[in-house]
Scaffold this active site. Structure first.
Site, PDB file in Angstrom:
ATOM      1  N   VAL A  43     108.682  -2.717  49.328  1.00 42.81           N
ATOM      2  CA  VAL A  43     109.242  -3.957  49.866  1.00 42.81           C
ATOM      3  C   VAL A  43     110.757  -3.992  49.699  1.00 42.81           C
ATOM      4  O   VAL A  43     111.490  -4.354  50.604  1.00 42.81           O
ATOM      5  CB  VAL A  43     108.600  -5.186  49.193  1.00 42.81           C
ATOM      6  CG1 VAL A  43     109.288  -6.458  49.657  1.00 42.81           C
ATOM      7  CG2 VAL A  43     107.129  -5.235  49.559  1.00 42.81           C
ATOM      8  N   CYS A  44     111.229  -3.564  48.511  1.00 44.60           N
ATOM      9  CA  CYS A  44     112.675  -3.556  48.277  1.00 44.60           C
ATOM     10  C   CYS A  44     113.350  -2.654  49.286  1.00 44.60           C
ATOM     11  O   CYS A  44     114.372  -2.994  49.849  1.00 44.60           O
ATOM     12  CB  CYS A  44     113.026  -3.004  46.906  1.00 44.60           C
ATOM     13  SG  CYS A  44     112.210  -3.862  45.606  1.00 44.60           S
ATOM     14  N   GLY A  45     112.765  -1.472  49.465  1.00 43.38           N
ATOM     15  CA  GLY A  45     113.365  -0.524  50.400  1.00 43.38           C
ATOM     16  C   GLY A  45     113.529  -1.184  51.741  1.00 43.38           C
ATOM     17  O   GLY A  45     114.560  -1.050  52.390  1.00 43.38           O
TER      18      GLY A  45
END
Lengths: 155, 175
Positions: A43-45
């Site tokens: 998700v961060c990516g």
């Protein structure tokens, strides 16, 4: 979490293994601070990759985006290369999460920064902030609206 | 944060199916994105099943930093639109996602029956780049944060689109 109309606390953190970036270096520019839990989680990516694409829209509003997590400068270096990121990722690594704590967005339980956004004006005052649920990519629309509001109040 | 399509579907959009259909599905897609490639047959299946109850609109959301050929492919589809063959090119691109370099785009152009010289010139035109950029920006404003992203009757669809779930959702909206 720090709210609008608060002066943003200054900090200086590693942006690469041999360089640091201080908030006061960016005076005269608007700054988007994107705290996020960790490099490499899918998700961060997504969120950082999205800002990499929307950077051109941020630039139109004289704004610089910066990602901040508790990951080390070495993790950031590898992550940034892997995703071909064109904006700095800062390592809030030692003391761990100190900057996230100053901004009121450190999660004591996970030992990570929460997923939080701050938009600072040219003078380093917070004009907008937003806390997103950890698993949800907050996107870029809120940031763009905040930047447009700043354009309006400047004109 | 946003989950509303902005702006609404209009005459600038590439659209398939009946105007005024009870269901309007909008996709924000990237021609080099493998998930969009997987969504492509799912959309075709929904179109087949729903017929004139479904209008489908495609907007560009190339993740140019992650996918080196995505921008060029988006421009190719817009260039094909100049000759009235947007959907033919759209389909060719999704059916050949690993063939998106310049020479291969020209081959697709030939195969779908375009005037290739005109195509190459339209590929450089500002109009195409402006359309792609406007689509991308509208996606960002509508809360798109990755591809593919779907809007059903103007609302962001957060559900799964694999395994027939998109079609099931669309059918449920008809009742």
């Amino acid at each position: 979490m720090l709210e609008a109309n608060t002066p943003a606390p200054d900090f200086e953190l590693n942006s690469t293994p041999d360089q640091t970036l201080a908030l006061h270096d960016l005076q005269g520019k608007r700054v988007i601070l994107a705290f996020y839990p960790a490099d490499w989680s899918p998700v961060c990516g997504d969120q950082m990759s999205l800002y990499n694409e929307t950077n051109k829209l941020f630039s139109k509003h004289n704004a610089q985006v910066i990602g901040i997590s508790v990951d080390s400068k070495w993790s950031h270096l590898a992550f940034s290369k892997d995703r071909n990121l064109h904006f700095p990722l800062l390592a809030d690594f030692e003391p761990k999460g100190a900057v996230a704590q100053q901004y009121g967005v450190y999660d004591e339980k996970t030992g990570e920064a929460k997923r939080a956004l701050f938009v600072l004006d040219e003078k380093g005052v917070i004009q907008w902030s937003y806390l997103s649920p950890a698993g949800i990519n907050p996107g870029a629309d809120g940031i763009l609206e905040a930047l447009e509001e700043l354009d309006k109040s400047n004109s | 944060m946003s989950n509303q399509l902005k702006p609404a579907v209009d005459g600038q959009d590439h659209s398939q199916g009946a105007q005024g259909a009870p269901l309007v599905l909008v996709e924000y897609g990237d021609y080099q994105c493998s998930y969009c490639g997987e969504a492509y047959p799912a959309i075709k299946a929904a179109q087949q099943e729903l017929g004139d109850k479904l209008q489908f609109v495609f907007r560009n959301f190339p993740l140019a930093e992650a996918h080196p050929n995505a921008q060029q492919a988006a421009l190719a589809a817009e260039a094909a639109a100049q000759q009235g063959k947007f959907w033919e090119m759209h389909d060719a691109l999704y059916e050949h996602q690993n063939q998106l370099d310049s020479a291969q785009l020209a081959q697709h152009a030939q195969q779908v029956g375009l005037d290739v010289d005109q195509f190459k010139s339209d590929l450089q035109a500002k109009a195409g780049a402006d359309k792609v950029e406007a689509d991308f920006e509208s996606g960002v404003r509508s809360g798109v944060n990755g591809t593919p992203a779907f809007f059903v009757n103007g609302q962001l669809y957060n559900g799964n689109w694999q395994d027939g779930e998109l079609l099931s959702f669309l059918q449920s909206q008809l009742q």
